[in-house]
Scaffold this motif. Structure first.
Motif, PDB file in Angstrom:
ATOM      1  N   TRP A  69       0.843  -1.188   0.000  1.00  0.00           N
ATOM      2  CA  TRP A  69       0.000   0.000   0.000  1.00  0.00           C
ATOM      3  C   TRP A  69       0.884   1.245   0.000  1.00  0.00           C
ATOM      4  O   TRP A  69       1.880   1.304   0.704  1.00  0.00           O
ATOM      5  N   TRP A  71       0.938   5.036   0.977  1.00  0.00           N
ATOM      6  CA  TRP A  71       0.245   6.105   1.689  1.00  0.00           C
ATOM      7  C   TRP A  71       0.293   7.394   0.883  1.00  0.00           C
ATOM      8  O   TRP A  71       1.316   7.726   0.286  1.00  0.00           O
ATOM      9  N   PHE A 207      -6.319   2.756  11.011  1.00  0.00           N
ATOM     10  CA  PHE A 207      -5.881   3.369   9.757  1.00  0.00           C
ATOM     11  C   PHE A 207      -5.075   4.639  10.035  1.00  0.00           C
ATOM     12  O   PHE A 207      -4.013   4.868   9.446  1.00  0.00           O
ATOM     13  N   LYS A 211      -1.137   5.154   9.182  1.00  0.00           N
ATOM     14  CA  LYS A 211      -0.686   6.237   8.306  1.00  0.00           C
ATOM     15  C   LYS A 211       0.344   7.112   9.008  1.00  0.00           C
ATOM     16  O   LYS A 211       1.366   7.486   8.417  1.00  0.00           O
ATOM     17  N   PRO A 217       0.415  -1.975   5.574  1.00  0.00           N
ATOM     18  CA  PRO A 217      -0.715  -2.895   5.764  1.00  0.00           C
ATOM     19  C   PRO A 217      -0.397  -4.273   5.198  1.00  0.00           C
ATOM     20  O   PRO A 217       0.232  -4.407   4.150  1.00  0.00           O
ATOM     21  N   GLU A 283      -9.159   8.860   1.479  1.00  0.00           N
ATOM     22  CA  GLU A 283      -8.055   7.892   1.476  1.00  0.00           C
ATOM     23  C   GLU A 283      -8.448   6.639   2.252  1.00  0.00           C
ATOM     24  O   GLU A 283      -8.077   5.519   1.879  1.00  0.00           O
ATOM     25  N   LYS A 286     -10.517   4.572  -0.068  1.00  0.00           N
ATOM     26  CA  LYS A 286      -9.642   3.926  -1.046  1.00  0.00           C
ATOM     27  C   LYS A 286      -8.886   2.767  -0.407  1.00  0.00           C
ATOM     28  O   LYS A 286      -8.756   1.689  -0.990  1.00  0.00           O
ATOM     29  N   PHE A 287      -8.384   2.998   0.795  1.00  0.00           N
ATOM     30  CA  PHE A 287      -7.659   1.957   1.536  1.00  0.00           C
ATOM     31  C   PHE A 287      -8.557   0.743   1.771  1.00  0.00           C
ATOM     32  O   PHE A 287      -8.176  -0.406   1.503  1.00  0.00           O
ATOM     33  N   SER A 290      -9.486  -1.009  -1.580  1.00  0.00           N
ATOM     34  CA  SER A 290      -8.311  -1.597  -2.224  1.00  0.00           C
ATOM     35  C   SER A 290      -7.825  -2.837  -1.497  1.00  0.00           C
ATOM     36  O   SER A 290      -7.408  -3.819  -2.132  1.00  0.00           O
ATOM     37  N   ARG A 291      -7.868  -2.818  -0.180  1.00  0.00           N
ATOM     38  CA  ARG A 291      -7.433  -3.985   0.585  1.00  0.00           C
ATOM     39  C   ARG A 291      -8.350  -5.177   0.355  1.00  0.00           C
ATOM     40  O   ARG A 291      -7.963  -6.317   0.600  1.00  0.00           O
TER      41      ARG A 291
END
Length: 455
Positions: A69, A71, A207, A211, A217, A283, A286-287, A290-291
């Motif tokens: 990932w 950041w 999260f 960050k 992650p 974000e 998105k995180f 995406s995960r």
């Protein structure tokens, strides 16, 4: 012929080398990084370590390859910079941040100083179990740091981190330990662990600290210092962050080289519903998507909107509610669906009890929904994952105040459209927490929301 023999021999040597690397736990570069990929391990990493080299041996039976990932830069505001103004002790091995969380280096957990259920049981095994049975009790010395002076730091008044600090002892001698966890660990005490909204505050907190410290992650150990049974959201923790370790599974004194005492769920920024904005929320979306390997973009098609009704229905989630009864259920689900389909022909209109799906399939739906409709409830936490152009229609019964603005706040923070309906006719509220929703009112709201979304 000799050429083919040499090639076969070379392949065999490469195969043996790869097998040796995996069998020995992989190449160790800041944890489990191998060739710029992250390998996730089992949910119960009962580890053994080499004390002299301070290495960690993870179980490797279910290694999973996951892209790293990246950041994003903290360009939205200075939130991360603000919360990282810390007060350090023990030569920097303990740093408290804004009264909400702390970073500890080379901290040892002594499992003999902790008592409680291991947790992780099937819910059918612990029905009617009192909540206090799921608390993990810590005694003085559970946490240990090599430091000459006692640490005095002021965590927020209601945070359990006060109690964690009270059981942390500092000692001038090097405490003994037998296991080492080398990668980042986030220690979490969960409260309403199967409620999506309250767990979302925990996800968001983890999260934020991930960050802040630029953790990777997939290579983050989540340490649950509680004794809750297995829950439907457990696997999501592993998908988002990495291997899960329950405090009750720690059998020997263990050194954690890089640990964060995470932000308490009730202390989450997501609980500050009157805040003007919420840091890094796009974000976070998105995180989260995406995960789970879900695309983060969804195109708006106003000729075929996707309209989802989120149904609340009875189901068993935790030991204190063995009947599975929930409130704010809609009696006339089919009537609402039929009216919407009649008035908005050609659009994709459907209803679902989304908590029956695993998280990935929930997100597959939510990430492409244009209009989300549902009674006030934890499922509306999915407002965080709707497309940027979407809208939320929230419904309330008379007995649930619309001053509960959890999801209205989420929509506002994300600049989504928001509409609401509150029942004012008590005769429409039935036994067992069912309600007959005004069909015309909701159909009209869908029309209004369609105009908003498609302007």
């Amino acid at each position: 012929m000799k050429k083919y023999i040499r090639i076969a021999a070379l392949i065999y040597v490469i195969f043996l080398a790869l097998f040796w690397i995996l069998a020995s736990g992989g190449i160790r570069v800041k944890g489990l990084f191998i060739e710029d990929f992250v390998y996730q391990t089992d949910a119960k990493p009962l580890l053994s370590g080499n004390i002299s080299k301070r290495t960690t041996s993870y179980t490797t039976s279910t290694l999973k390859r996951v892209l790293p990932w990246q950041w994003e830069e903290p360009i939205e505001n200075t939130y991360i910079l603000d919360i990282m103004k810390g007060e350090s002790f023990c030569g920097g091995n303990f740093t408290g941040y804004v009264g909400k969380f702390a970073q500890l280096n080379y901290v040892i957990i002594d499992p003999d100083r902790g008592q409680g259920r291991q947790g992780g049981e099937n819910i059918s095994e612990v029905l009617n179990q009192p909540e206090e049975n799921e608390h993990y009790i810590l005694q003085s010395g559970y946490f240990k740091l090599n430091c000459k002076k006692k640490i005095y730091y002021n965590f927020n008044a209601k945070s359990h981190l006060r109690q964690w600090l009270n059981v942390l002892i500092t000692t001038a001698e090097n405490p003994a330990y037998k296991v080492t966890y080398d990668s980042w660990t986030i220690a979490v005490k969960r409260y309403e662990y199967v409620n999506l909204y309250h767990t979302m505050t925990d996800f968001y907190n983890a999260f934020l600290v991930s960050k802040a410290f630029e953790m990777q992650p997939g290579n983050i150990t989540i340490l649950w210092i509680d004794g809750h049974p297995s829950g439907t959201l457990d696997i999501t923790w592993k998908t988002l962050f990495g291997p899960i370790l329950r405090a009750g599974y720690i059998q020997q004194p263990s050194m954690f080289n890089h640990m964060v005492w995470g932000i308490m769920g009730y202390d989450s920024p997501l609980n500050k519903h009157n805040s003007k904005n919420m840091p890094y929320l796009e974000e976070f979306r998105k995180f989260f998507l995406s995960r789970h390997n879900i695309p983060t973009k969804s195109e708006l098609n106003c000729t075929k909107l996707k309209v989802m009704f989120l149904w609340r229905r009875d189901y068993v989630t935790h030991p204190r509610n063995p009947s599975g009864s929930v409130s704010r259920k809609i009696q006339n689900e089919n009537e609402l669906l039929n009216s919407a389909r009649k008035h908005f022909v050609g659009h994709d209109i459907f209803g679902i009890q989304i908590d029956k799906l695993d998280m990935k399939n929930q997100l597959k739906l939510i990430a492409h929904v244009d209009i989300l409709i549902g009674m006030h409830g934890a499922g509306l936490s999915h407002t965080l994952f709707l497309p940027k152009h979407a809208g939320l229609i929230e419904l309330y019964p008379t007995y649930w105040s619309n001053t509960n603005i959890h999801f209205k706040a989420m929509a506002r923070w994300r600049n989504l459209y928001y509409l609401t309906w509150t029942n004012n006719d008590r005769s429409k509220e039935l036994p067992n927490k069912y309600i007959i929703v005004d069909v015309k009112a909701v159909t009209d709201l869908i029309g209004k929301m369609k105009r908003n979304v498609c302007r």
